[in-house]
Design a protein around this motif. Sequence first.
Motif, PDB file in Angstrom:
ATOM      1  N   TRP A 169      62.305  25.760  41.214  1.00  0.00           N
ATOM      2  CA  TRP A 169      60.981  26.011  40.724  1.00  0.00           C
ATOM      3  C   TRP A 169      60.453  27.459  41.468  1.00  0.00           C
ATOM      4  CZ3 TRP A 169      57.414  24.341  37.282  1.00  0.00           C
ATOM      5  CH2 TRP A 169      55.963  24.942  37.264  1.00  0.00           C
ATOM      6  N   GLY A 170      59.858  28.262  40.595  1.00  0.00           N
ATOM      7  CA  GLY A 170      59.281  29.390  41.144  1.00  0.00           C
ATOM      8  C   GLY A 170      60.434  30.676  41.648  1.00  0.00           C
ATOM      9  N   LEU A 171      61.738  30.442  41.662  1.00  0.00           N
ATOM     10  CA  LEU A 171      62.750  31.284  42.195  1.00  0.00           C
ATOM     11  C   LEU A 171      63.075  32.121  40.860  1.00  0.00           C
ATOM     12  CD1 LEU A 171      64.732  32.110  44.423  1.00  0.00           C
ATOM     13  CD2 LEU A 171      66.554  30.873  43.083  1.00  0.00           C
ATOM     14  N   PRO A 172      62.943  33.550  41.110  1.00  0.00           N
ATOM     15  CA  PRO A 172      63.419  34.666  39.982  1.00  0.00           C
ATOM     16  C   PRO A 172      64.869  34.626  39.896  1.00  0.00           C
ATOM     17  CG  PRO A 172      61.869  35.527  41.899  1.00  0.00           C
ATOM     18  CD  PRO A 172      62.034  34.267  42.348  1.00  0.00           C
ATOM     19  N   GLU A 173      64.990  34.598  38.596  1.00  0.00           N
ATOM     20  CA  GLU A 173      66.611  34.291  38.202  1.00  0.00           C
ATOM     21  C   GLU A 173      67.589  35.309  38.921  1.00  0.00           C
ATOM     22  OE1 GLU A 173      64.390  32.265  34.868  1.00  0.00           O
ATOM     23  OE2 GLU A 173      63.973  34.227  36.117  1.00  0.00           O
TER      24      GLU A 173
ATOM     25  N   ARG B 170      55.338  29.854  52.392  1.00  0.00           N
ATOM     26  CA  ARG B 170      56.426  30.230  52.364  1.00  0.00           C
ATOM     27  C   ARG B 170      57.517  29.011  51.766  1.00  0.00           C
ATOM     28  NH1 ARG B 170      58.931  33.525  57.276  1.00  0.00           N
ATOM     29  NH2 ARG B 170      57.979  35.192  55.958  1.00  0.00           N
ATOM     30  N   ARG B 171      58.560  29.316  50.759  1.00  0.00           N
ATOM     31  CA  ARG B 171      59.439  28.352  50.415  1.00  0.00           C
ATOM     32  C   ARG B 171      60.779  28.563  50.762  1.00  0.00           C
ATOM     33  NH1 ARG B 171      56.027  28.308  45.455  1.00  0.00           N
ATOM     34  NH2 ARG B 171      54.159  27.683  46.152  1.00  0.00           N
TER      35      ARG B 171
ATOM     36  N   GLU C  18      53.416  34.233  46.887  1.00  0.00           N
ATOM     37  CA  GLU C  18      53.275  35.555  45.668  1.00  0.00           C
ATOM     38  C   GLU C  18      54.476  35.937  44.966  1.00  0.00           C
ATOM     39  OE1 GLU C  18      53.356  37.511  49.844  1.00  0.00           O
ATOM     40  OE2 GLU C  18      52.588  35.796  48.890  1.00  0.00           O
ATOM     41  N   GLN C  19      55.615  35.898  45.408  1.00  0.00           N
ATOM     42  CA  GLN C  19      56.756  36.183  44.653  1.00  0.00           C
ATOM     43  C   GLN C  19      57.307  35.196  43.938  1.00  0.00           C
ATOM     44  OE1 GLN C  19      59.131  36.813  48.697  1.00  0.00           O
ATOM     45  NE2 GLN C  19      59.654  38.747  47.773  1.00  0.00           N
TER      46      GLN C  19
END
Length: 251
Positions: free
Chosen positions: A29-33, A66-67, A92-93
């Motif tokens: 979840w939330g990770l840019p491809e 942070r994740r 925020e990323q």
Amino acid sequence: MKSFVPTLVMSECWPEPFSFVDQYGGRPWGLPEALWPSCSDCGRAMPLLAQFAHHPERIDLGREGRRVYLFLCQNEEDHCYEGHAFVFLEAEQCTGRWTERPTSASTLLPSVTVVGWREKEDGISPEEYVRFFQRLEEGGKAWSSLHEMETKLKGTPTFIQKPGGDASTFAGQIDCFLKVIDNIPPELWQKDQFGRSIYQSPTEGSLFMSRSKEEGIAYLDFVNFGDSGMGYFFIRPDRERPEGSFFWDCC
């Protein structure tokens, strides 16, 4: 030593979250491809092993919000099971959505959601904990007095049979079998030709599971760590450049 044991459910048997949650397997979840890592050995995109959000006690990532995403190769075709990667991401990323699976990805691991954490004292003193890792540094195998092969954050490893990691950065262990709440609809339980329990997942196909003698609990055959193996991860929680390392070992 204090540890944190997850309460787990099969993700598709639980309401879908619309924000980041601690999770094992599935899609991030939330990770840019563009940040989904590939294995340096076989070149295939690696499946997600786990994702966690920073928590000052459970898992210190060096900064609030942070994740961390931990990936591990499970390319059965090329017998590639060692490649791994950590991705640390600031709040925020994050994209605010599920990450699309890369076309080069090998089969993803079953998605298991953390619905709570249970704080637990494992009965190992700080001195015994340090001695555990000292035995590894001296080239010996290290077994604690713990009997449970359980997935957890922090605490003391159950066993490690080869050097790797250190006491100050040990972040947690992941068993090859995950203990989950059995909230699976009865009609999705089947038996294979050998009498083994099968969960016929509507989205992930046939998954090997076994019902525990403990009512309402099942064990999911989650990841290939050899024969009854355990994965160990270590995190250096630097505020600017955190780092992680991982290896797995089997009995």
